[in-house]
Scaffold this active site. Structure first.
Site, short mmCIF file in Angstrom:
data_model
loop_
_atom_site.label_atom_id
_atom_site.label_comp_id
_atom_site.label_asym_id
_atom_site.label_seq_id
_atom_site.Cartn_x
_atom_site.Cartn_y
_atom_site.Cartn_z
N LEU A 1 -9.56 16.13 8.66
CA LEU A 1 -10.28 15.09 7.95
C LEU A 1 -9.33 14.60 6.87
O LEU A 1 -8.67 15.40 6.20
CB LEU A 1 -11.54 15.64 7.27
CG LEU A 1 -12.84 15.66 8.06
CD1 LEU A 1 -13.95 16.30 7.23
CD2 LEU A 1 -13.25 14.27 8.49
N ASP A 2 -9.27 13.30 6.68
CA ASP A 2 -8.40 12.74 5.66
C ASP A 2 -8.76 13.28 4.28
O ASP A 2 -9.89 13.69 4.04
CB ASP A 2 -8.53 11.21 5.62
CG ASP A 2 -8.10 10.56 6.91
OD1 ASP A 2 -7.18 11.08 7.56
OD2 ASP A 2 -8.68 9.52 7.25
N TYR A 3 -7.80 13.22 3.39
CA TYR A 3 -7.97 13.65 2.00
C TYR A 3 -9.19 12.98 1.38
O TYR A 3 -9.96 13.60 0.65
CB TYR A 3 -6.69 13.28 1.24
CG TYR A 3 -6.67 13.64 -0.22
CD1 TYR A 3 -6.53 14.97 -0.62
CD2 TYR A 3 -6.76 12.67 -1.20
CE1 TYR A 3 -6.48 15.31 -1.96
CE2 TYR A 3 -6.71 12.99 -2.54
CZ TYR A 3 -6.57 14.32 -2.92
OH TYR A 3 -6.53 14.64 -4.25
N ASP A 4 -9.40 11.70 1.69
CA ASP A 4 -10.48 10.93 1.09
C ASP A 4 -11.74 10.87 1.96
O ASP A 4 -12.64 10.08 1.69
CB ASP A 4 -10.02 9.53 0.69
CG ASP A 4 -9.31 8.80 1.81
OD1 ASP A 4 -9.07 9.38 2.87
OD2 ASP A 4 -8.99 7.62 1.61
N SER A 5 -11.81 11.72 2.98
CA SER A 5 -13.02 11.82 3.81
C SER A 5 -13.73 13.14 3.50
O SER A 5 -13.13 14.07 2.99
CB SER A 5 -12.65 11.77 5.30
OG SER A 5 -12.09 10.52 5.61
#
Length: 185
Positions: A46-50
């Site tokens: 999962l992305d850092y901002d997800s």
């Protein structure tokens, strides 16, 4: 072993951060802050901002089954988007979107009447603009390309403001609080 983690916003999907925040040298939050079990690794990213469901396992074969595109494991997301999704945008998501790395597989897409009632506050909160509406979409994909959901919604004119994965295959968040884990098997 299979562990479900509700990954909070602004957490790296790895156990250490050697690079720090671009030039500041300050380490970012990592999975090590939330997962105390040894020898488990993320099955996917999962992305850092997800935010949302991240599965961790000590079983390499299981990790491959969950992440290999040939298995087409369903991944469901609740996505807050900027703008109002019309039927044409939803139809395009359902047919598949042409991205710079090729077309996506068809997705299941529906507009939600409101933000999910289980939604937790995000820190920092998503920016609010009175002049620009936002909406929530539930999107299920069967691939896992880099930033795929964000690129798909942007391609139909609906930039992503907040992205929460709620299900991977048969495993769902089901009330798991941000930063908490649950052993699935």
């Amino acid at each position: 072993m299979l562990i479900a983690l509700n990954k909070p916003y602004a957490v790296l999907c790895q156990f250490t951060d050697r690079s720090g925040i671009a030039g500041q040298g300050r380490p970012r939050r990592t999975l090590g802050e939330f997962v105390g079990t040894a020898d488990v690794y993320p099955a996917g990213r999962l992305d850092y901002d997800s935010e949302g469901l991240l599965l961790l396992t000590d079983d390499g074969a299981l990790a491959r089954r969950l992440t290999d595109p040939r298995h087409r494991t369903a991944k469901t997301y609740c996505v807050q988007v900027e703008g109002s999704p019309g039927e044409e945008a939803l139809r395009t998501l359902r047919k598949g979107v042409l991205l710079n790395d090729g077309p996506t597989l068809p997705a299941q897409a529906q507009c939600l009447a409101q933000a999910p009632d289980w939604l937790w506050p995000r820190d920092p909160p998503v920016r609010f603009r009175k002049s620009v509406p936002d909406a929530w979409i539930e999107l299920t994909i069967h691939e896992g390309r880099n930033r795929q959901v964000r690129r798909m919604t942007a391609a139909v004119g609906l930039p992503t403001l907040r992205l929460i994965r709620v299900r991977v295959g048969d495993v769902a968040l089901d009330g798991l609080a941000p930063g908490c884990t649950r052993v699935e098997k």
